[in-house]
Design a protein around this motif. Sequence first.
Motif, PDB file in Angstrom:
ATOM      1  N   LYS A  52      -4.217 -27.766 131.227  1.00 11.74           N
ATOM      2  CA  LYS A  52      -3.817 -26.980 130.170  1.00 11.74           C
ATOM      3  C   LYS A  52      -2.738 -25.556 130.402  1.00 11.74           C
ATOM      4  CE  LYS A  52      -5.742 -25.748 125.732  1.00 11.74           C
ATOM      5  NZ  LYS A  52      -5.330 -24.149 125.722  1.00 11.74           N
ATOM      6  N   ASN A  53      -3.054 -24.998 131.495  1.00 13.59           N
ATOM      7  CA  ASN A  53      -2.370 -23.800 131.590  1.00 13.59           C
ATOM      8  C   ASN A  53      -1.067 -23.883 132.542  1.00 13.59           C
ATOM      9  OD1 ASN A  53      -3.911 -22.079 129.928  1.00 13.59           O
ATOM     10  ND2 ASN A  53      -5.189 -21.656 131.603  1.00 13.59           N
ATOM     11  N   THR A  55       2.087 -25.062 134.494  1.00 12.39           N
ATOM     12  CA  THR A  55       3.506 -24.982 134.269  1.00 12.39           C
ATOM     13  C   THR A  55       4.313 -25.917 135.199  1.00 12.39           C
ATOM     14  OG1 THR A  55       4.188 -23.056 135.143  1.00 12.39           O
ATOM     15  CG2 THR A  55       3.577 -22.964 132.810  1.00 12.39           C
ATOM     16  N   ASP A  83       8.243 -26.362 134.514  1.00 16.61           N
ATOM     17  CA  ASP A  83       8.433 -26.240 133.199  1.00 16.61           C
ATOM     18  C   ASP A  83       8.096 -24.923 132.727  1.00 16.61           C
ATOM     19  OD1 ASP A  83       9.223 -26.167 130.359  1.00 16.61           O
ATOM     20  OD2 ASP A  83       7.439 -27.090 129.850  1.00 16.61           O
ATOM     21  N   ARG A  99      12.932 -21.755 128.565  1.00 16.93           N
ATOM     22  CA  ARG A  99      12.171 -22.317 129.357  1.00 16.93           C
ATOM     23  C   ARG A  99      12.769 -22.549 130.840  1.00 16.93           C
ATOM     24  NH1 ARG A  99       6.717 -22.362 127.866  1.00 16.93           N
ATOM     25  NH2 ARG A  99       6.503 -23.985 129.423  1.00 16.93           N
TER      26      ARG A  99
ATOM     27  N   GLN B  73       0.718 -37.037 130.371  1.00 18.08           N
ATOM     28  CA  GLN B  73       1.468 -36.146 129.380  1.00 18.08           C
ATOM     29  C   GLN B  73       2.678 -36.151 129.508  1.00 18.08           C
ATOM     30  OE1 GLN B  73      -0.697 -32.508 130.314  1.00 18.08           O
ATOM     31  NE2 GLN B  73      -2.287 -33.101 128.807  1.00 18.08           N
ATOM     32  N   ASN B  74       3.463 -37.111 128.760  1.00 22.32           N
ATOM     33  CA  ASN B  74       4.805 -37.250 128.444  1.00 22.32           C
ATOM     34  C   ASN B  74       5.489 -37.437 129.868  1.00 22.32           C
ATOM     35  OD1 ASN B  74       5.250 -37.258 125.649  1.00 22.32           O
ATOM     36  ND2 ASN B  74       4.293 -35.396 125.770  1.00 22.32           N
ATOM     37  N   LYS B 108       8.032 -31.462 131.241  1.00 20.39           N
ATOM     38  CA  LYS B 108       7.371 -30.831 130.093  1.00 20.39           C
ATOM     39  C   LYS B 108       6.226 -31.673 129.716  1.00 20.39           C
ATOM     40  CE  LYS B 108       8.807 -28.217 126.189  1.00 20.39           C
ATOM     41  NZ  LYS B 108       8.218 -26.851 126.829  1.00 20.39           N
ATOM     42  N   LYS B 109       4.966 -30.965 129.568  1.00 18.39           N
ATOM     43  CA  LYS B 109       3.867 -31.658 129.136  1.00 18.39           C
ATOM     44  C   LYS B 109       3.668 -32.062 127.829  1.00 18.39           C
ATOM     45  CE  LYS B 109       1.233 -28.284 130.702  1.00 18.39           C
ATOM     46  NZ  LYS B 109       0.104 -27.524 130.696  1.00 18.39           N
ATOM     47  N   GLU B 110       4.361 -31.245 126.731  1.00 16.64           N
ATOM     48  CA  GLU B 110       4.056 -31.505 125.410  1.00 16.64           C
ATOM     49  C   GLU B 110       5.165 -32.466 124.855  1.00 16.64           C
ATOM     50  OE1 GLU B 110       4.737 -28.698 126.962  1.00 16.64           O
ATOM     51  OE2 GLU B 110       2.834 -27.674 127.092  1.00 16.64           O
ATOM     52  N   ILE B 111       6.132 -32.639 125.180  1.00 20.70           N
ATOM     53  CA  ILE B 111       7.297 -33.657 124.777  1.00 20.70           C
ATOM     54  C   ILE B 111       7.965 -34.223 125.986  1.00 20.70           C
ATOM     55  CG2 ILE B 111       7.503 -32.613 122.424  1.00 20.70           C
ATOM     56  CD1 ILE B 111      10.297 -31.457 123.693  1.00 20.70           C
TER      57      ILE B 111
END
Lengths: 187, 187, 187
Positions: A52-53, A55, A83, A99, B73-74, B108-111
């Motif tokens: 989750k944390n 990068t 990222d 970023r 994750q993406n 990137k994890k989110e997108i």
Amino acid sequence: MSHKSPISNLFFFIFLFCLITFSVAGKHRSRRPCRHLVFYFHDILFNGHNAKNATSAIVGAPAGGNLTTLAGQNHFGNVVVFDDPITLDNNLHSPPVGRAQGFYFYDKKEIFTAWLGFSFVFNSTEHRGSLNFAGADPLMNKTRDISVVGGTGDFFMARGIATLSTDSFEGEVYFRLRTDIKLYECW
Amino acid sequence: MSHKSPISNLFFFIFLFCLITFSVAGKHRSRRPCRHLVFYFHDILFNGHNAKNATSAIVGAPAGGNLTTLAGQNHFGNVVVFDDPITLDNNLHSPPVGRAQGFYFYDKKEIFTAWLGFSFVFNSTEHRGSLNFAGADPLMNKTRDISVVGGTGDFFMARGIATLSTDSFEGEVYFRLRTDIKLYECW
Amino acid sequence: MSHKSPISNLFFFIFLFCLITFSVAGKHRSRRPCRHLVFYFHDILFNGHNAKNATSAIVGAPAGGNLTTLAGQNHFGNVVVFDDPITLDNNLHSPPVGRAQGFYFYDKKEIFTAWLGFSFVFNSTEHRGSLNFAGADPLMNKTRDISVVGGTGDFFMARGIATLSTDSFEGEVYFRLRTDIKLYECW
């Protein structure tokens, strides 16, 4: 000639001016930055438990028989994709202005040293666009210079030097890099 | 002084001209491209069964315990090496004018977002030489700007901006990028 | 006008001079290098048994089902991280003037061809600072041109072209690259 001396003087002045113009434009270039910016970016390495944390994550490691033989030596060959949030001060929890996206790898057996390819992708009221970086990062040195090889948007066609310094680190999981950017080509 | 006014006027004109020359050469630079080119390149990802047609393959992925935790994750951290055909139009089967060779990774994890380092290696009657690119590719955006950091041969010492747009994609196996190249430094 | 001809001539000369200045600075650029350097760097690939002497290691390889299907084809997708000694002549045992640090990967199925991103990090009495390189390396060609995208220290803001040639190789374990560097932007 004495009655023409004001004109001759002016001539001489123009001639000198042209010479200076020529030498400035054609040969020498200013080592005074046309733009100066300071940012921090924060890297939290994936350790298998902090998805989750995190990068960044290791994505490659030395192959060829025993994976650990070389990797055990100052992480030689570990490739990390990241990222990371960019902030204006050294606080991880400050609102990010963009970023830092790219990769680094450790490339020396004897000491810690890395090579970086990444972009600052800005997304704030102050800055839009990106800066692209590449260079060696001998991270045991207090400061390290890498190249700003290009830019887009607000940083259209920029070139310059970024001076990195490790502002903080916590074991193998967190580090923070101060990035002092001096642009010498602005458009 | 009145009888010298034609000379004075000319003087003044030359002086102004020098000033303009100086400011153009030393400070401002043209944002009008000196060269404009459009190409398409085609990426066919290796899926374990298409070795013959594939032009790219995943070569790295997030390590550290569970390989799939972050990669799910993406595609975060997937590193892909490619050797893609370059065409003048959007048809995969058009005669290639060169190869796009390099690597990208999802970062990137989110997108979905990627980072690219690659070269266009030209080999046609029209173009010989190469262009080298680097930059962030936030691929969910309609257009993305990356840096042209250098060139060789016909593109000797070139610099500029390349605007990428996803012209087409088919699931995880095929995508086609339109590459609109504007050079601002030509030699 | 005849009595003003010496002044007019001088005028004309200055005017021409300004025009030349303008065109040189604003449009054309010299293709004569401002700096010329030749180095050799030596790569010893880790084969599982030579951890002490090795200067490079494979850190990524094509994934997706059968790892060997694509990798068997001219090493397609193999990613190598290196930290190679730089010497002034072609002798591996000459005193190194710095280290070539970076990565390369093989990116074609049909023949051997690679892509390079690396830095020359100098540490000698003659040179301090770094040069950063990027570009395609079709290594079956006798010479290959890549871009010098930036520099630091003694090579502040440098740009140019590096011509690579394979000076020697021994099977899969050792190769030596001659690097002929021509800088066209010096500061």
